[in-house]
Design a protein around this motif. Structure first.
Motif, PDB file in Angstrom:
ATOM      1  N   THR A 286       0.835  -1.209   0.000  1.00 28.62           N
ATOM      2  CA  THR A 286       0.000   0.000   0.000  1.00 28.62           C
ATOM      3  C   THR A 286       0.869   1.258   0.000  1.00 28.62           C
ATOM      4  OG1 THR A 286      -0.307  -0.437   2.359  1.00 28.62           O
ATOM      5  CG2 THR A 286      -2.180  -0.859   0.919  1.00 28.62           C
TER       6      THR A 286
ATOM      7  N   ARG B 170       2.546   5.929  -3.042  1.00 34.10           N
ATOM      8  CA  ARG B 170       3.632   6.734  -3.627  1.00 34.10           C
ATOM      9  C   ARG B 170       3.484   6.857  -5.143  1.00 34.10           C
ATOM     10  NH1 ARG B 170       6.195   4.617   0.903  1.00 34.10           N
ATOM     11  NH2 ARG B 170       6.676   2.645  -0.117  1.00 34.10           N
TER      12      ARG B 170
ATOM     13  N   THR C 148       1.311   9.656   9.196  1.00 36.23           N
ATOM     14  CA  THR C 148       0.076   9.153   9.809  1.00 36.23           C
ATOM     15  C   THR C 148      -0.653   8.295   8.783  1.00 36.23           C
ATOM     16  OG1 THR C 148      -1.033  11.177   9.131  1.00 36.23           O
ATOM     17  CG2 THR C 148      -0.201  11.101  11.385  1.00 36.23           C
TER      18      THR C 148
ATOM     19  N   GLY D 147       1.980  -4.013   4.263  1.00 31.52           N
ATOM     20  CA  GLY D 147       1.535  -2.698   4.748  1.00 31.52           C
ATOM     21  C   GLY D 147       0.027  -2.553   4.820  1.00 31.52           C
TER      22      GLY D 147
ATOM     23  N   GLN E 121      -9.279  -2.171   9.113  1.00 30.03           N
ATOM     24  CA  GLN E 121      -8.851  -2.617   7.778  1.00 30.03           C
ATOM     25  C   GLN E 121      -8.853  -4.141   7.706  1.00 30.03           C
ATOM     26  OE1 GLN E 121      -5.047  -0.841   6.741  1.00 30.03           O
ATOM     27  NE2 GLN E 121      -5.866   1.247   6.815  1.00 30.03           N
TER      28      GLN E 121
END
Ligand code: ADP
Length: 183
Positions: free
Chosen positions: A31, A36, A57, A85, A92
């Motif tokens: 992720t 990115r 964060t 990640g 989640q």
């Protein structure tokens, strides 16, 4: 095989995830990398995510989950995947479990990268990504302890812990063992 890697920032998950995914012929879904790419490509999602990446964060769960769900429905992820990640919060994890359950699937294992703080800080300093400044690193470590570490209890049944201090080759070997002898 459906796997999740969990560990603090700088634990070396990305390096090992790439190796393992190549070996197993399954996509490595990071992720952090996806965010990115969006930031670099100046997409609407990238513009939304940037402030969180810069601050160290978490991007809001809903935004993150929508991105992951879209990625997991691509054809290459149907034979399995390695998530790096994600999930990073219990919310989640619940959303992922629901998504998988809808397709009659579950996770095979969650691999925890266990590594002391001082090792992590040294690795991050060497990496030099834009969000690897001292303040932001400290923030990401705190976020990990508060928001992500509860996943270790959440996934206790399928958790395999590996000692992530060693050479890339050594750790790769331990990861191999972890996935061939799951919890
Ligand atoms: P690291 O593991 O070194 O912190 P990552 O590349 O995994 O680096 O993540 C970089 C940043 O991307 C995080 O600090 C966060 O802002 C965002 N991010 C990545 N994964 C998630 C996620 N599952 N939920 C929310 N934000 C995320």
């Amino acid at each position: 095989m459906r796997l999740v890697l969990v560990g603090p920032p700088g634990a070396g998950k990305g390096t090992q995830a790439a190796l393992l995914a190549a070996q197993r012929g399954i996509p490595h879904i990071s992720t952090g990398d996806l965010f990115r790419e969006h930031v670099t490509g100046r997409t609407p999602l990238g513009r939304q995510a940037q402030e969180y990446l810069d601050a160290g964060t978490l991007v809001p769960d809903r935004v993150t989950y929508d991105m992951v769900r879209a990625r997991l429905t691509e054809s290459d992820a149907q034979k399995g995947f390695l998530l790096d990640g994600f999930p990073r919060t219990v919310a989640q994890a619940d959303a992922l479990a629901e998504l998988l359950a809808a397709g009659g699937q579950t996770l095979d294992a969650v691999i925890e990268f266990d590594v002391p703080d001082d090792v992590v800080v040294a690795r991050l300093r060497d990496r030099g990504r834009p969000d690897d400044t001292e303040d932001v690193i400290r923030n990401r470590q705190q976020v990990y302890r508060r928001q992500t570490a509860p996943l270790l209890t959440h996934y206790a049944d399928i958790l395999v812990r590996i000692d992530a201090v060693g050479t890339v080759e050594e750790i790769a070997e331990w990861v191999q063992e972890a996935v061939t002898t799951p919890a």
